[in-house]
Motif scaffolding. Structure first.
Motif, PDB file in Angstrom:
ATOM      1  N   GLY A  57       0.664  -1.329   0.062  1.00  0.00           N
ATOM      2  CA  GLY A  57      -0.205  -0.075   0.105  1.00  0.00           C
ATOM      3  C   GLY A  57       0.846   1.281  -0.003  1.00  0.00           C
ATOM      4  O   GLY A  57       0.090   2.400   0.084  1.00  0.00           O
ATOM      5  N   PHE A  58       2.018   0.987  -0.113  1.00  0.00           N
ATOM      6  CA  PHE A  58       2.875   2.316  -0.284  1.00  0.00           C
ATOM      7  C   PHE A  58       2.303   3.160  -1.417  1.00  0.00           C
ATOM      8  O   PHE A  58       2.330   2.484  -2.667  1.00  0.00           O
ATOM      9  CB  PHE A  58       4.188   2.230  -0.044  1.00  0.00           C
ATOM     10  CG  PHE A  58       4.774   1.948   1.442  1.00  0.00           C
ATOM     11  CD1 PHE A  58       4.322   2.796   2.452  1.00  0.00           C
ATOM     12  CD2 PHE A  58       5.482   0.590   1.609  1.00  0.00           C
ATOM     13  CE1 PHE A  58       4.843   2.410   3.638  1.00  0.00           C
ATOM     14  CE2 PHE A  58       5.922   0.419   2.912  1.00  0.00           C
ATOM     15  CZ  PHE A  58       5.605   1.202   3.824  1.00  0.00           C
ATOM     16  N   GLU A  62       5.713   7.854  -1.930  1.00  0.00           N
ATOM     17  CA  GLU A  62       6.426   7.162  -0.685  1.00  0.00           C
ATOM     18  C   GLU A  62       7.469   6.434  -1.198  1.00  0.00           C
ATOM     19  O   GLU A  62       8.703   6.397  -0.489  1.00  0.00           O
ATOM     20  CB  GLU A  62       5.427   6.396   0.056  1.00  0.00           C
ATOM     21  CG  GLU A  62       4.634   7.409   0.804  1.00  0.00           C
ATOM     22  CD  GLU A  62       3.555   6.587   1.435  1.00  0.00           C
ATOM     23  OE1 GLU A  62       2.973   6.887   2.829  1.00  0.00           O
ATOM     24  OE2 GLU A  62       2.673   5.650   1.107  1.00  0.00           O
ATOM     25  N   LYS A  91       6.741   3.484   8.556  1.00  0.00           N
ATOM     26  CA  LYS A  91       5.693   3.839   7.828  1.00  0.00           C
ATOM     27  C   LYS A  91       4.515   2.730   7.924  1.00  0.00           C
ATOM     28  O   LYS A  91       3.225   3.000   7.840  1.00  0.00           O
ATOM     29  CB  LYS A  91       5.921   3.989   6.377  1.00  0.00           C
ATOM     30  CG  LYS A  91       7.011   5.182   5.985  1.00  0.00           C
ATOM     31  CD  LYS A  91       6.397   5.833   5.103  1.00  0.00           C
ATOM     32  CE  LYS A  91       7.569   7.120   4.905  1.00  0.00           C
ATOM     33  NZ  LYS A  91       6.744   8.441   5.122  1.00  0.00           N
ATOM     34  N   LEU A  92       4.599   1.673   8.023  1.00  0.00           N
ATOM     35  CA  LEU A  92       3.751   0.403   8.257  1.00  0.00           C
ATOM     36  C   LEU A  92       2.762   0.562   9.560  1.00  0.00           C
ATOM     37  O   LEU A  92       1.880   0.387   9.525  1.00  0.00           O
ATOM     38  CB  LEU A  92       4.263  -1.062   8.071  1.00  0.00           C
ATOM     39  CG  LEU A  92       4.822  -1.345   6.764  1.00  0.00           C
ATOM     40  CD1 LEU A  92       5.744  -2.759   6.914  1.00  0.00           C
ATOM     41  CD2 LEU A  92       3.601  -1.797   5.848  1.00  0.00           C
ATOM     42  N   GLU A  94       2.191   3.385  10.994  1.00  0.00           N
ATOM     43  CA  GLU A  94       1.379   4.380  10.456  1.00  0.00           C
ATOM     44  C   GLU A  94      -0.099   3.780   9.953  1.00  0.00           C
ATOM     45  O   GLU A  94      -1.258   4.178  10.189  1.00  0.00           O
ATOM     46  CB  GLU A  94       1.826   5.710  10.019  1.00  0.00           C
ATOM     47  CG  GLU A  94       2.942   6.511  10.732  1.00  0.00           C
ATOM     48  CD  GLU A  94       3.699   7.382   9.617  1.00  0.00           C
ATOM     49  OE1 GLU A  94       3.204   7.776   8.499  1.00  0.00           O
ATOM     50  OE2 GLU A  94       4.732   7.768  10.084  1.00  0.00           O
ATOM     51  N   LYS A  95       0.218   3.033   9.004  1.00  0.00           N
ATOM     52  CA  LYS A  95      -0.655   2.480   8.024  1.00  0.00           C
ATOM     53  C   LYS A  95      -1.674   1.635   9.201  1.00  0.00           C
ATOM     54  O   LYS A  95      -2.777   1.656   8.612  1.00  0.00           O
ATOM     55  CB  LYS A  95      -0.038   1.848   6.827  1.00  0.00           C
ATOM     56  CG  LYS A  95       0.337   2.530   5.602  1.00  0.00           C
ATOM     57  CD  LYS A  95       0.638   2.164   4.431  1.00  0.00           C
ATOM     58  CE  LYS A  95       1.227   3.010   3.451  1.00  0.00           C
ATOM     59  NZ  LYS A  95       0.178   3.985   3.039  1.00  0.00           N
ATOM     60  N   GLN A  98      -3.902   3.629  11.036  1.00  0.00           N
ATOM     61  CA  GLN A  98      -4.892   4.247  10.193  1.00  0.00           C
ATOM     62  C   GLN A  98      -6.047   3.277   9.970  1.00  0.00           C
ATOM     63  O   GLN A  98      -7.334   3.450  10.098  1.00  0.00           O
ATOM     64  CB  GLN A  98      -4.318   4.716   8.802  1.00  0.00           C
ATOM     65  CG  GLN A  98      -3.631   5.988   8.872  1.00  0.00           C
ATOM     66  CD  GLN A  98      -3.065   6.471   7.604  1.00  0.00           C
ATOM     67  OE1 GLN A  98      -2.672   5.789   6.869  1.00  0.00           O
ATOM     68  NE2 GLN A  98      -2.449   7.734   7.780  1.00  0.00           N
ATOM     69  N   LEU A  99      -5.531   1.942   9.652  1.00  0.00           N
ATOM     70  CA  LEU A  99      -6.790   0.833   9.390  1.00  0.00           C
ATOM     71  C   LEU A  99      -7.120   0.410  10.662  1.00  0.00           C
ATOM     72  O   LEU A  99      -8.482   0.181  10.400  1.00  0.00           O
ATOM     73  CB  LEU A  99      -5.687  -0.455   8.739  1.00  0.00           C
ATOM     74  CG  LEU A  99      -5.435  -0.263   7.370  1.00  0.00           C
ATOM     75  CD1 LEU A  99      -4.446  -1.211   6.996  1.00  0.00           C
ATOM     76  CD2 LEU A  99      -6.459  -0.052   6.475  1.00  0.00           C
ATOM     77  N   THR A 140      -8.727   9.313   7.397  1.00  0.00           N
ATOM     78  CA  THR A 140      -7.765   9.021   8.292  1.00  0.00           C
ATOM     79  C   THR A 140      -8.009  10.073   9.518  1.00  0.00           C
ATOM     80  O   THR A 140      -8.759  11.048   9.336  1.00  0.00           O
ATOM     81  CB  THR A 140      -6.236   9.703   7.707  1.00  0.00           C
ATOM     82  OG1 THR A 140      -6.561  10.967   7.147  1.00  0.00           O
ATOM     83  CG2 THR A 140      -5.890   8.882   6.385  1.00  0.00           C
TER      84      THR A 140
END
Length: 145
Positions: A57-58, A62, A91-92, A94-95, A98-99, A140
């Protein structure tokens, strides 16, 4: 050294995708005497990293930013790969956050039935997007006062 066709076949991406990656500075080629693109073996690893990043998903931007610290002409060192892995981990996380936010608020949204994007707790919590962020609304979490 590999031709563009060989790299496409070995990496599983289209030739046009390789040209696009090159245009964006993600990979690099040289030209042979017949002015054909040729690639070093290390490009296959770089393409694998790009594909892995896309699969989780980047965004392309990014990926460009993450790979900018790695050399284009040689294979990265173990230390360089480790640094990239730590960046990916951040970064993961952060994702994932968010999820998880989306997961916990989605049930409320489905049960709400408000049909109002202006006041939606998921799409525009507390009707605050215009206050905190310009432009398009995103799914988000927004900063809380």
């Amino acid at each position: 050294m590999f031709t563009v066709g060989q790299v496409a076949k070995r990496s599983g991406v289209k030739i046009s995708t390789l040209h696009f990656y090159e245009e964006k500075g993600l990979i690099i080629s040289t030209r042979n005497n017949a002015n054909q693109r040729i690639y070093d073996r290390q490009v296959l690893r770089r393409i694998s990293v790009i594909k892995a990043a896309q699969s989780i998903g980047f965004s392309l931007q990014e990926i460009i930013e993450m790979l900018s610290s790695l050399p284009l002409h040689t294979a990265p060192t173990d230390d360089q790969w480790e640094k990239l892995a730590r960046l990916w981990e951040e970064k993961l996380d952060e994702k994932i956050n968010q999820l998880q936010y989306l997961k916990t608020t989605l049930g409320q949204c489905i049960n709400c039935g408000c049909l109002s994007l202006k006041n939606c707790g998921l799409y525009n919590p507390s009707d605050s997007n215009g206050i905190h962020t310009p432009g398009a609304r995103l799914l988000t979490p927004l900063p809380r006062d």
